[in-house]
Enzyme design. Structure first.
Site, PDB file in Angstrom:
ATOM      1  N   SER A 151       0.805  -1.313   0.077  1.00  0.00           N
ATOM      2  CA  SER A 151       0.091  -0.001   0.063  1.00  0.00           C
ATOM      3  C   SER A 151       0.807   1.234  -0.043  1.00  0.00           C
ATOM      4  O   SER A 151       1.820   1.345  -0.867  1.00  0.00           O
ATOM      5  CB  SER A 151      -1.029  -0.138   1.113  1.00  0.00           C
ATOM      6  OG  SER A 151      -1.969   1.016   0.923  1.00  0.00           O
ATOM      7  N   ASP A 177      -8.777  -5.188  -6.246  1.00  0.00           N
ATOM      8  CA  ASP A 177      -8.374  -3.910  -5.276  1.00  0.00           C
ATOM      9  C   ASP A 177      -8.833  -2.751  -6.029  1.00  0.00           C
ATOM     10  O   ASP A 177      -8.039  -2.687  -7.261  1.00  0.00           O
ATOM     11  CB  ASP A 177      -6.865  -3.957  -5.018  1.00  0.00           C
ATOM     12  CG  ASP A 177      -6.588  -2.684  -4.151  1.00  0.00           C
ATOM     13  OD1 ASP A 177      -7.394  -2.121  -3.664  1.00  0.00           O
ATOM     14  OD2 ASP A 177      -5.568  -2.460  -4.402  1.00  0.00           O
ATOM     15  N   HIS A 216      -6.512  -5.624  -1.738  1.00  0.00           N
ATOM     16  CA  HIS A 216      -5.331  -4.547  -1.340  1.00  0.00           C
ATOM     17  C   HIS A 216      -4.284  -4.790  -0.636  1.00  0.00           C
ATOM     18  O   HIS A 216      -3.347  -4.357  -0.865  1.00  0.00           O
ATOM     19  CB  HIS A 216      -5.987  -3.330  -0.727  1.00  0.00           C
ATOM     20  CG  HIS A 216      -5.155  -1.925  -0.749  1.00  0.00           C
ATOM     21  ND1 HIS A 216      -4.704  -1.474  -1.835  1.00  0.00           N
ATOM     22  CD2 HIS A 216      -4.665  -1.287   0.535  1.00  0.00           C
ATOM     23  CE1 HIS A 216      -3.887  -0.299  -1.339  1.00  0.00           C
ATOM     24  NE2 HIS A 216      -3.876  -0.387  -0.006  1.00  0.00           N
TER      25      HIS A 216
END
Length: 436
Positions: free
Chosen positions: A179, A361, A414
């Site tokens: 991320s 995601d 994600h």
């Protein structure tokens, strides 16, 4: 007057903490919530970094269950910024996980996992930037953390940690995370590499990095959410074509005079308002409900806020108030706008990289990840193909001449947690140099 009293109290608290603590580490054999002794070697501690070592970065170090003397050494950074690395340890790729059950006021239950990356690697789970997890600053008036500051502090942390653990200097070293940290990690790799070239002995045996659904350049990444939403049938053809025509493919930074584009983006937002963006296959729900997927995140907060747990982890008393898995009050000056120049520099120096992308995601869509990788203009050494687990497609991969590998995870989100077994197989193959 009240503000000065508040600052004085903060200062007194920091003085008390300072008296209690210097750089320290402890071997942890038992953890509240886990039955019996831990089946792996865990160390926790603090390393002081920055001016006068005011920033005390907390870490969890887990030895490889295979061959710790020779297996790779990883530092793991969770995103946010402001998300604790403990999130990676118990939700993504560590040897522990919470048993998901309704909280009854006791210490949440921890169980062993089968998919931990520590099966083949030593991992330092690092709480950074300062203020994240159990990390804290001795200076209540410290500057707001920044991307470039984090780069320098992680580099300093790694060098000091290795100085205290010299037996790992020769192990292959990788910087890993997902991320938001995916934007900072390439810069950290460059910083460590520069230190190896310029100043620091013994050298860190830096080999490369692994990033999952990484932020590359926020505006760029966000621009691919609308094409992704169209591709998975969340918005109509008509709305998508109108958005393209009115906004010109730029959806994150819009001219305020372009009212037609702004109105269409509002229509898009309404269409996807009920979608859980981190994994569009999951329900979007109230996280306090035990039936909601994100309820499991509360268990880590109940656990880490327990005083028995803090004593077991050797957390400095008084250094942390309420623990949050992701504390978005940890403001950060996002002064690295794009990771792309760092990827280029690292590839020139010959470092390996694995870019993982969960294909469901919508926060950082795989379309955007593919686009910025294409912009690097690396030649392709292995064309797009499926990678398999037990004769089943687990995702798709492509390999580039500059030692970069892209791998999607079918049905992934994600972070690694949505497909931990598949991500574990992927990592183990890549880190050992096997074909995916």
């Amino acid at each position: 007057m009240a503000s000065w009293i508040f600052k004085l109290l903060l200062l007194l608290q920091c003085v008390l903490v300072l008296i209690q603590h210097a750089d320290s580490s402890s071997i942890i054999r038992y953890l509240p919530g886990f039955e019996g002794p831990l089946p792996f070697e865990l160390e926790t501690g603090y390393i002081g970094v920055g001016q006068k070592e005011e920033d005390q970065l907390f870490y969890y170090f887990i030895k490889s269950e295979n061959n710790p003397e020779e297996d790779p050494l990883l530092v793991w950074l969770t995103g946010g910024p402001g998300c604790s690395s403990f999130s990676g340890l118990v939700y993504e790729n560590g040897p522990l996980a919470f048993k998901v059950e309704t909280y009854n006021g006791s210490v949440p239950t921890l169980v062993s996992t089968t998919y931990s990356w520590t099966k083949v690697a030593n991992i330092i789970y690092l709480d950074q930037p300062v203020g994240t997890g159990f990390s804290y600053s001795r200076n209540p008036f410290a500057d707001i953390p920044s991307d470039t500051g984090s780069v320098k502090r992680v580099n300093e942390f790694v060098r000091k940690w290795l100085a205290k653990h010299p037996e790992y200097f020769s192990n292959p070293f990788y910087v890993t995370g997902n991320s938001y940290s995916g934007k900072v990690i390439p810069a950290i790799v460059q910083e460590i590499s520069n230190g190896n070239y310029i100043c620091c002995k013994p050298q860190i045996n830096l080999q490369g990095y692994v990033i999952g659904n990484p932020v590359a350049y926020y505006d760029h990444d966000k621009d691919f959410r609308i094409p992704f939403a169209h591709g998975v049938a969340l918005i109509s053809d008509e709305l998508f074509e109108s958005l393209k025509a009115s906004c010109g493919g730029s959806y994150s930074v819009v001219d305020p005079l372009n009212t037609e584009c702004l109105k269409l983006i509002e229509d898009y937002d309404k269409c996807v308002s009920g979608i859980y963006e981190e994994l569009i296959l999951k329900s979007k729900c109230e996280h306090t409900s035990p039936d909601c997927y994100t309820y499991r995140y509360l268990l880590s907060e109940y656990w880490a806020d327990n005083e028995t747990v803090r004593r077991a982890l050797k957390v400095v008393k008084g250094s942390k108030g309420t623990w949050e898995r992701c504390d978005y009050r940890v403001l950060s000056n996002q002064d690295i706008k794009s990771s792309i120049p760092f990827h280029i520099n690292n590839s020139i120096r010959g470092y390996r990289s694995l870019v993982i992308s969960g294909d469901h995601d919508m926060t950082i869509p795989f379309l955007g990840t593919q686009a910025w990788i294409r912009s690097l203009n690396y030649s392709i050494t292995e064309k797009w193909r499926p990678w398999m687990i037990l004769d089943q497609v687990a995702g798709y991969t492509k390999t580039y001449a500059n030692k970069m590998t892209l791998a999607t995870v079918k049905g992934g989100g994600h972070t690694l947690e949505y497909k931990p077994e598949e991500n574990s197989v992927l990592f183990k193959r890549w880190i050992s140099g096997q074909p995916l």
